[in-house]
Design a protein around this motif. Structure first.
Motif: not given
Length: 240
Positions: A94-103, A105-112
């Motif tokens: 809502k305040f401007g972030a475009i994505a959220f990564l949960e720790k 963090i897997t390599l594939q999710k980070l790079l994607r």
């Protein structure tokens, strides 16, 4: 490649993300708290920020709100947290972030996530002009901005292997090997060409080469050093 600011109070997380993203050819700035993040954002004007939510001085969502309120949210921000909830992720978005990564963090999710964030903010590319040539008349594609190397076919050995054209980094569809030599030497020559091909193809990214070849990064480093592969040349090529 992009300049990426990583903001996290955990040294191990900063080091890991920096290593992975540097291997992808990005320039990495690091900050361990909000004060350092503000200074780094002003100094380097990053193309992307990876921002941890839980930090000891000012939390990531508060910093995100601050940047948004001051008109400083000129870059995409990906939030990270090991204790996040759905509500937290929604609030950050809502305040401007475009994505959220949960720790963790897997390599594939980070790079994607990084790739998608940079693609969304990249300026649109003009459509290439139609050439109208039949397929047999079209020139061979180039690799890394260089002319396509000529094909070689000797001894019936073919495959997608590199030609070490005096360090030029050219890729060719076929390679010549001396088969009248001890097995170990022949195998080492093949493996060196194999890894040089993949390094050139992936612009020097050790992360992607490890994925493509099915080797762990530590084992891959040892293997390349043993074979005498020039990693500095691939790094220079990736930077160019």
């Amino acid at each position: 490649m992009a300049t990426i600011l990583v903001v996290d109070d955990e040294l191990g997380i900063r080091a890991l993300l920096s290593e992975i993203l540097s291997d992808e050819g990005h320039t990495i700035e690091l900050a361990e708290n909000a004060a350092q993040a503000r200074a780094a954002r002003e100094r380097s004007r990053p193309d992307l920020v990876l921002l941890d939510i839980w930090m000891p001085d000012v939390d990531g969502v508060t910093l995100l709100k601050e940047w948004g309120g001051a008109g400083l949210l000129t870059m995409p921000v990906i939030m990270m947290s090991g204790h996040g909830t759905i509500d937290t992720a929604v609030e950050a978005t809502k305040f401007g972030a475009i994505a959220f990564l949960e720790k963790p963090i897997t390599l594939q999710k980070l790079l994607r996530a990084v790739e998608q964030a940079l693609v969304k903010t990249a300026p649109p590319r003009p459509a290439p002009p139609a050439v109208g040539l039949p397929s047999y008349a079209r020139p061979e594609p180039s690799v890394m901005g260089l002319p396509a190397a000529p094909s070689q076919s000797v001894g019936g050995l073919s495959g997608h292997l590199p030609v070490n054209n005096h360090g030029s980094g050219l890729l060719a569809s076929e390679q010549t090997f001396e088969l009248d030599r001890p097995l170990r030497e022949a195998r080492d020559a093949f493996e060196k060409s194999y890894f040089e091909f993949h390094l050139a193809k992936e612009n020097g990214s050790m992360t992607r080469v490890a994925e493509k070849t099915g080797l762990e990064r530590t084992h891959l480093y040892r293997k390349l050093k043993q074979l005498g592969v020039d990693l500095s040349r691939n790094k220079r090529g990736a930077g160019g």
